[in-house]
Design a protein around this motif. Structure first.
Motif, short mmCIF file in Angstrom:
data_model
loop_
_atom_site.label_atom_id
_atom_site.label_comp_id
_atom_site.label_asym_id
_atom_site.label_seq_id
_atom_site.Cartn_x
_atom_site.Cartn_y
_atom_site.Cartn_z
N GLY A 68 0.79 -1.23 0.00
CA GLY A 68 0.00 0.00 0.00
C GLY A 68 0.82 1.28 0.00
O GLY A 68 0.28 2.38 0.04
N LEU A 69 2.15 1.14 -0.06
CA LEU A 69 3.02 2.32 -0.06
C LEU A 69 2.73 3.19 -1.28
O LEU A 69 2.58 2.68 -2.39
CB LEU A 69 4.49 1.89 -0.09
N LYS A 70 2.65 4.49 -1.04
CA LYS A 70 2.45 5.44 -2.14
C LYS A 70 3.73 6.24 -2.33
O LYS A 70 4.46 6.50 -1.39
CB LYS A 70 1.30 6.40 -1.82
N ILE A 71 3.98 6.61 -3.58
CA ILE A 71 5.17 7.40 -3.90
C ILE A 71 4.78 8.64 -4.70
O ILE A 71 3.78 8.65 -5.41
CB ILE A 71 6.21 6.57 -4.69
N ARG A 72 5.60 9.67 -4.58
CA ARG A 72 5.43 10.91 -5.33
C ARG A 72 6.07 10.77 -6.71
O ARG A 72 6.78 9.82 -6.97
CB ARG A 72 6.08 12.07 -4.58
N TYR A 73 5.86 11.78 -7.55
CA TYR A 73 6.38 11.75 -8.92
C TYR A 73 7.89 11.60 -8.94
O TYR A 73 8.43 10.82 -9.72
CB TYR A 73 5.94 13.00 -9.68
N SER A 74 8.60 12.34 -8.08
CA SER A 74 10.07 12.26 -8.08
C SER A 74 10.54 10.85 -7.72
O SER A 74 11.49 10.34 -8.29
CB SER A 74 10.67 13.27 -7.12
N GLU A 75 9.84 10.20 -6.79
CA GLU A 75 10.19 8.82 -6.43
C GLU A 75 9.84 7.87 -7.57
O GLU A 75 10.55 6.90 -7.81
CB GLU A 75 9.45 8.42 -5.16
N PHE A 76 8.75 8.15 -8.26
CA PHE A 76 8.37 7.37 -9.44
C PHE A 76 9.49 7.41 -10.47
O PHE A 76 9.89 6.38 -11.00
CB PHE A 76 7.06 7.95 -10.01
N LEU A 77 10.01 8.61 -10.74
CA LEU A 77 11.10 8.73 -11.70
C LEU A 77 12.33 7.95 -11.24
O LEU A 77 13.01 7.32 -12.06
CB LEU A 77 11.46 10.19 -11.93
N LEU A 78 12.61 7.98 -9.95
CA LEU A 78 13.73 7.20 -9.42
C LEU A 78 13.57 5.72 -9.73
O LEU A 78 14.55 5.01 -9.93
CB LEU A 78 13.85 7.39 -7.91
N ARG A 79 12.34 5.25 -9.74
CA ARG A 79 12.08 3.83 -9.96
C ARG A 79 12.12 3.44 -11.44
O ARG A 79 12.47 2.31 -11.76
CB ARG A 79 10.72 3.43 -9.39
N VAL A 80 11.73 4.35 -12.33
CA VAL A 80 11.63 3.96 -13.74
C VAL A 80 12.79 4.42 -14.60
O VAL A 80 13.02 3.87 -15.67
CB VAL A 80 10.30 4.43 -14.39
#
Length: 109
Positions: A68-80
């Motif tokens: 259920g962890l949510k991430i912000r856009y900057s964290e999303f970019l870190l992942r992709v």
């Protein structure tokens, strides 16, 4: 803080077409317009599209530890974003120059 600043500089050096693609994917997943998405939703998108597969193992580990962890856009970019593939050596040099404000050849915390 410094790590995030460097990441933002490097992201800005990546081709705008790739950033636009990532923006589109994030907006699709952010159905409630909170600026955050669930890791599980990102995993489903990657499995469906086949893009960014190199991050699946890491994301599944995170999801198992913190469902259920949510991430912000900057964290999303870190992942992709695969910085090794997308960022050139000259982009890294330019990021360093921007952060080395006193031109000492070193970055202070």
């Amino acid at each position: 803080m410094l790590k995030k600043e460097i990441f933002n500089i490097l992201i800005n050096s990546i081709e705008s077409e790739l950033i636009q693609e990532w923006n589109k994917h994030f907006e699709i997943l952010d159905t409630d317009n909170t600026g955050m998405i669930k890791i599980r939703e990102l995993i489903k998108l990657i499995e469906k599209t086949g893009k960014f597969k190199f991050q699946l193992v890491k994301l599944n580990d995170i999801n198992k530890k913190t469902p259920g962890l949510k991430i912000r856009y900057s964290e999303f970019l870190l992942r992709v974003v695969d910085l090794k593939r997308e960022v050139r050596a000259e982009d890294i040099v330019n990021a360093f120059v921007q952060i080395d404000s006193d031109n000492s050849g070193y970055i202070d915390k």
